[in-house]
Motif scaffolding. Structure first.
Motif, PDB file in Angstrom:
ATOM      1  N   VAL A 196       0.413  -0.999   0.053  1.00  0.00           N
ATOM      2  CA  VAL A 196      -0.508   0.052   0.125  1.00  0.00           C
ATOM      3  C   VAL A 196       1.128   1.109  -0.044  1.00  0.00           C
ATOM      4  O   VAL A 196       0.332   2.433  -0.393  1.00  0.00           O
ATOM      5  N   LEU A 197       1.808   1.210   0.547  1.00  0.00           N
ATOM      6  CA  LEU A 197       2.952   2.260   0.905  1.00  0.00           C
ATOM      7  C   LEU A 197       3.602   2.368  -0.713  1.00  0.00           C
ATOM      8  O   LEU A 197       3.647   3.472  -0.702  1.00  0.00           O
ATOM      9  N   LEU A 198       4.083   1.608  -1.027  1.00  0.00           N
ATOM     10  CA  LEU A 198       4.268   1.424  -2.247  1.00  0.00           C
ATOM     11  C   LEU A 198       4.018   1.922  -3.346  1.00  0.00           C
ATOM     12  O   LEU A 198       3.944   3.313  -4.098  1.00  0.00           O
ATOM     13  N   VAL A 199       2.040   1.836  -3.782  1.00  0.00           N
ATOM     14  CA  VAL A 199       1.540   2.828  -4.293  1.00  0.00           C
ATOM     15  C   VAL A 199       0.996   4.060  -4.190  1.00  0.00           C
ATOM     16  O   VAL A 199       1.102   5.241  -5.123  1.00  0.00           O
ATOM     17  N   VAL A 200       1.003   4.648  -2.786  1.00  0.00           N
ATOM     18  CA  VAL A 200       1.783   5.341  -2.508  1.00  0.00           C
ATOM     19  C   VAL A 200       2.120   6.525  -2.685  1.00  0.00           C
ATOM     20  O   VAL A 200       2.764   7.778  -3.121  1.00  0.00           O
ATOM     21  N   SER A 201       3.557   5.779  -2.699  1.00  0.00           N
ATOM     22  CA  SER A 201       4.501   6.471  -2.844  1.00  0.00           C
ATOM     23  C   SER A 201       4.573   7.171  -4.469  1.00  0.00           C
ATOM     24  O   SER A 201       5.206   7.768  -4.927  1.00  0.00           O
ATOM     25  N   LEU A 202       4.495   5.791  -4.982  1.00  0.00           N
ATOM     26  CA  LEU A 202       4.498   6.092  -6.569  1.00  0.00           C
ATOM     27  C   LEU A 202       2.839   7.277  -6.883  1.00  0.00           C
ATOM     28  O   LEU A 202       3.329   8.671  -7.903  1.00  0.00           O
ATOM     29  N   ALA A 203       2.043   7.227  -6.128  1.00  0.00           N
ATOM     30  CA  ALA A 203       0.900   8.582  -6.352  1.00  0.00           C
ATOM     31  C   ALA A 203       1.897   9.330  -6.698  1.00  0.00           C
ATOM     32  O   ALA A 203       1.444  10.608  -6.851  1.00  0.00           O
ATOM     33  N   VAL A 204       2.582  10.437  -4.803  1.00  0.00           N
ATOM     34  CA  VAL A 204       3.248  11.258  -4.686  1.00  0.00           C
ATOM     35  C   VAL A 204       3.632  11.887  -6.021  1.00  0.00           C
ATOM     36  O   VAL A 204       4.548  12.568  -5.818  1.00  0.00           O
ATOM     37  N   MET A 205       4.972  10.668  -6.064  1.00  0.00           N
ATOM     38  CA  MET A 205       5.577  10.746  -7.072  1.00  0.00           C
ATOM     39  C   MET A 205       5.379  11.683  -8.730  1.00  0.00           C
ATOM     40  O   MET A 205       6.132  12.507  -8.995  1.00  0.00           O
ATOM     41  N   LEU A 206       4.148  10.831  -9.038  1.00  0.00           N
ATOM     42  CA  LEU A 206       3.216  11.408 -10.236  1.00  0.00           C
ATOM     43  C   LEU A 206       2.534  12.172  -9.979  1.00  0.00           C
ATOM     44  O   LEU A 206       3.713  13.331 -11.083  1.00  0.00           O
ATOM     45  N   VAL A 207       2.391  12.569  -8.148  1.00  0.00           N
ATOM     46  CA  VAL A 207       1.834  14.153  -8.423  1.00  0.00           C
ATOM     47  C   VAL A 207       3.060  15.308  -8.207  1.00  0.00           C
ATOM     48  O   VAL A 207       3.110  16.956  -8.754  1.00  0.00           O
ATOM     49  N   GLY A 208       3.872  15.227  -7.541  1.00  0.00           N
ATOM     50  CA  GLY A 208       4.995  15.517  -7.517  1.00  0.00           C
ATOM     51  C   GLY A 208       5.603  16.074  -9.387  1.00  0.00           C
ATOM     52  O   GLY A 208       6.284  17.202  -9.343  1.00  0.00           O
ATOM     53  N   GLY A 209       5.804  15.164  -9.915  1.00  0.00           N
ATOM     54  CA  GLY A 209       6.397  15.511 -11.013  1.00  0.00           C
ATOM     55  C   GLY A 209       5.332  16.000 -11.913  1.00  0.00           C
ATOM     56  O   GLY A 209       6.229  16.930 -12.576  1.00  0.00           O
ATOM     57  N   VAL A 210       4.099  16.246 -12.141  1.00  0.00           N
ATOM     58  CA  VAL A 210       3.383  16.505 -12.422  1.00  0.00           C
ATOM     59  C   VAL A 210       3.021  18.864 -11.934  1.00  0.00           C
ATOM     60  O   VAL A 210       3.804  19.169 -13.443  1.00  0.00           O
ATOM     61  N   VAL A 211       4.030  18.359 -10.668  1.00  0.00           N
ATOM     62  CA  VAL A 211       3.881  19.872 -10.394  1.00  0.00           C
ATOM     63  C   VAL A 211       5.468  20.405 -10.642  1.00  0.00           C
ATOM     64  O   VAL A 211       5.328  21.835 -11.487  1.00  0.00           O
ATOM     65  N   PHE A 212       6.194  19.757 -10.518  1.00  0.00           N
ATOM     66  CA  PHE A 212       7.397  20.363 -11.042  1.00  0.00           C
ATOM     67  C   PHE A 212       7.823  20.199 -12.758  1.00  0.00           C
ATOM     68  O   PHE A 212       8.590  22.005 -12.938  1.00  0.00           O
TER      69      PHE A 212
END
Length: 330
Positions: free
Chosen positions: A5-21
């Protein structure tokens, strides 16, 4: 279960961070009056490659040089970019041919070919050095790759200065209503937030992959090779699909070839310098797949200067076959 579950969360946060950046860095390019080629091949590419760079840095900082996470973060992304990402660009041109007026996806000799030539050379050298296993070659190779990246970046920026400013990107997420272009401080703030999200997600990703590999009895290298690029690279290619839809082939392909240059020079140089660069079978297979995929793109850029259906099929088949083989080798 918790690690998954935490792995999926990390990937989701990484996606959001990538879009913002990415959104912030495109505005930085517009502020610097850079052209399409530099925004695509330098700034957007930096945004694309940042998640893998942070996964690598966190893995090294946590002392995980030898469990495959660091090398997996480096070897997996070029494989996806040089096969599946390029294939998706070709499919996008076909899908939007009515809007574009043509299904031909142009590969410029002056834009894509130089980047792909550097990528092919860098991958060939990195594979040879990994197979040779001679420590001194690692450091010599790292120096050469760093120099190559500096030269390519200088060329892209110089060319961009001559061609003029880039098209205005989408509205800044942190921008104030009615303020366009946004204030520099808002661009800087959004950039820092994007980097922060990516760094936190990378830390969580490394910890979860290690825990999940131990629980499943799987290789951390294989998990990183397969999972990380799908989450960090593929969503970023939405930009390339949208640019192709608008007929901005140079910008779209520059995003991919520029990311490949950065991945195969700067990140591989870091891998050579901070790990033993011992390419086990899965990592070697990914690097060789990247080399063949990039060479195929280079051949197309130098000959027909367009991506044809057979080439798209080859890229897609290489990715599916490579991933299947990597999992089988785990």
């Amino acid at each position: 279960m918790v690690a998954g579950v935490l792995l999926v969360v990390s990937l989701a946060v990484m996606l959001v961070g990538g879009v913002v950046f990415t959104n912030a860095v495109e505005w930085a390019g517009a502020r610097l009056h850079l052209g399409h080629s530099a925004v695509g091949s330098v700034l957007a590419a930096a945004a694309t490659v940042l998640p893998e760079a942070l996964i690598f840095i966190v893995a090294i900082a946590r002392g995980r040089q030898d469990d495959g996470i660091a090398i997996g973060a480096i070897a997996g992304a070029p494989f996806l970019l040089a096969t599946l990402a390029l294939a998706l660009c070709g499919v996008s041109a076909l899908a939007f041919r009515g809007r574009r007026g043509s299904a031909r996806l142009l590969l410029g000799r002056q834009d894509s070919a130089p980047d792909l030539l550097v990528v092919v050379g860098a991958l060939a050298a990195s594979v040879a050095i990994g197979v040779a296993g001679v420590p001194v070659l690692r450091f010599v190779g790292a120096g050469v790759l760093l120099a190559a990246y500096a030269v390519v970046t200088w060329r892209s920026v110089s060319k961009a200065r001559q061609e003029g400013g880039a098209a205005e990107p989408a509205r800044l997420y942190f921008g104030a209503a009615g303020h366009n272009p946004p204030a520099t401080v808002r661009v800087a703030a959004q950039t820092l937030v994007g980097v922060g999200l990516l760094a936190g997600a990378a830390e969580l990703f490394v910890r979860c992959v290690g825990d999940l590999a131990s629980t499943l009895g799987a290789s951390a290298l294989t998990l990183t090779l397969v999972i990380a690029p799908l989450a960090t690279e593929l969503p970023e290619q939405i930009n390339s699909v949208l640019w192709i839809r608008e007929g901005k082939d140079v910008l779209a392909l520059g995003n991919i070839t520029g990311a490949l240059v950065l991945q195969c020079t700067l990140l591989v140089a870091a891998g050579m310098a901070f790990t033993d660069w011992q390419l086990t079978a899965p990592a070697l297979l990914a690097m060789l797949g990247s080399l063949v995929g990039a060479a195929l793109g280079l051949a197309a850029a130098l000959s027909t200067r367009r991506i044809s259906a057979p080439v798209i099929g080859c890229w897609a088949g290489m990715y599916l076959g490579g991933i299947t083989s990597i999992i089988a080798l785990a």
